[in-house]
Design a protein around this motif. Structure first.
Motif, PDB file in Angstrom:
ATOM      1  N   GLN A  66       0.837  -1.199   0.000  1.00 16.98           N
ATOM      2  CA  GLN A  66       0.000   0.000   0.000  1.00 16.98           C
ATOM      3  C   GLN A  66       0.876   1.255   0.000  1.00 16.98           C
ATOM      4  O   GLN A  66       0.588   2.242  -0.689  1.00 16.98           O
ATOM      5  CB  GLN A  66      -0.914  -0.007   1.234  1.00 16.98           C
ATOM      6  CG  GLN A  66      -1.762   1.247   1.396  1.00 16.98           C
ATOM      7  CD  GLN A  66      -2.714   1.134   2.574  1.00 16.98           C
ATOM      8  OE1 GLN A  66      -3.529   0.220   2.643  1.00 16.98           O
ATOM      9  NE2 GLN A  66      -2.616   2.060   3.515  1.00 16.98           N
ATOM     10  N   ALA A 123      -8.484   1.852  -3.909  1.00 18.44           N
ATOM     11  CA  ALA A 123      -9.039   0.908  -2.936  1.00 18.44           C
ATOM     12  C   ALA A 123     -10.530   0.693  -3.173  1.00 18.44           C
ATOM     13  O   ALA A 123     -11.029  -0.434  -3.122  1.00 18.44           O
ATOM     14  CB  ALA A 123      -8.789   1.405  -1.514  1.00 18.44           C
ATOM     15  N   PHE A 148      -6.960  -2.638   1.034  1.00 10.74           N
ATOM     16  CA  PHE A 148      -6.229  -2.250  -0.168  1.00 10.74           C
ATOM     17  C   PHE A 148      -6.064  -3.483  -1.060  1.00 10.74           C
ATOM     18  O   PHE A 148      -5.682  -4.554  -0.574  1.00 10.74           O
ATOM     19  CB  PHE A 148      -4.859  -1.665   0.190  1.00 10.74           C
ATOM     20  CG  PHE A 148      -4.234  -0.925  -0.959  1.00 10.74           C
ATOM     21  CD1 PHE A 148      -4.712   0.323  -1.331  1.00 10.74           C
ATOM     22  CD2 PHE A 148      -3.196  -1.498  -1.695  1.00 10.74           C
ATOM     23  CE1 PHE A 148      -4.162   1.003  -2.403  1.00 10.74           C
ATOM     24  CE2 PHE A 148      -2.641  -0.823  -2.767  1.00 10.74           C
ATOM     25  CZ  PHE A 148      -3.125   0.425  -3.127  1.00 10.74           C
TER      26      PHE A 148
END
Length: 261
Positions: free
Chosen positions: A100, A124, A133
């Motif tokens: 992420q 997302a 995510f």
DNA sequence: GCCCAGGAGATTT
DNA sequence: AAATCTCATGGG
């Protein structure tokens, strides 16, 4: 779950400091998404209330360990940082999900925090489940188009198609220069983004992302206003702050954006 | 219209 | 190796 904090920590300041983008106000607290973990979090003085994740994850994510006290003690002896500690001493260095983090900072190139956050949330929302995510996978052609990433779109698409999160996580603890070089082989990852990933997700305290703000205040406070390359600025900060460089950098960044430096 | 934003990558000098 | 150009978009 309630978590006792016997050390300095400011949740809101830490979340808003520009190292992490997946949070949103939720009542008097925040809704936070770190990789596949989605949880609520609220600070009340010396207590941190978490709902949806475990204590070990929260402590790791927010950098709630003893090293912060030692860092503040060292910073108190520094002429540039000392005046900032009253307002920024509660800013912790986070350790977020590396995948992420990587996507977030590839999106950050020549952008601004509000837009980066919108882009990352857009990714997302479009491809993740329940606020998590999305893990890497080849995305349909044009699927990223509505996210409006600009020229970062092709980089994000390539990352989704090629990165192995386990490989990324495995970079933690290995040699600094080697890790940085490997990250820089990824599309859209240069020196600055590589060091962001190292500082904010892989536990490299010596990492020193040099962006326009750090460049500005680095020249002003550490080079007598003279020009200096990003490399020299990072070198000087590392020499000055050692393994606490990433935290020092983050405090300087936050203060600079607030017009404090 | 201007300039700037948590840059990277390719080309030119 | 350093300077320069371009990339796409939103906000002040």
């Amino acid at each position: 779950m309630r978590l006792g904090l016997n050390r300095r920590f400011d949740l809101g300041l830490t979340l808003r400091s520009g190292q992490f983008f997946r949070f949103a106000p939720d009542g008097d607290g925040f809704l936070i998404s770190d990789g596949d973990r989605v949880f609520r979090c609220r600070q009340a003085g010396r207590d941190l209330e978490i709902d949806g994740t475990d204590e070990a994850h929260a402590r790791r994510l927010f950098g709630l360990d003893g090293s912060h006290v030692a860092a503040l003690r060292a910073f108190a002896a520094d002429a540039v940082l000392a005046p900032l500690l009253a307002d920024y001493g509660g800013l912790r260095l986070m350790r977020q999900d590396p995948w992420q983090c990587l996507v977030s900072f590839v999106c950050s190139a020549m952008s601004n925090m509000k837009r980066i956050q919108a882009n990352v949330e857009g990714i997302a929302a479009a491809f993740g489940r329940g606020g998590a995510f999305p893990r890497p996978r080849p995305l349909p052609a044009g699927a990223l188009r509505p996210i409006r990433l600009g020229w970062r779109e092709k980089y994000v698409g390539q990352l989704f198609a090629t990165v192995d999160p386990a490989w990324l996580e495995g970079l933690a603890g290995r040699e600094f220069e080697d890790v940085r070089a490997q990250l820089m082989e990824l599309p859209g990852v240069g020196v600055k983004v590589a060091e962001c990933v190292m500082a904010f997700s892989l536990g490299f305290g010596e990492a020193c992302p040099v962006d326009v703000w750090i460049r500005r205040i680095g020249r002003r406070h550490f080079f007598g206003g003279r020009r200096a390359t990003d490399r020299r600025i990072a070198e000087r900060l590392r020499q000055r702050f050692g393994p606490r460089t990433a935290l020092a950098q983050q405090i300087l960044f936050a203060a600079a954006r607030d017009g404090r430096l």
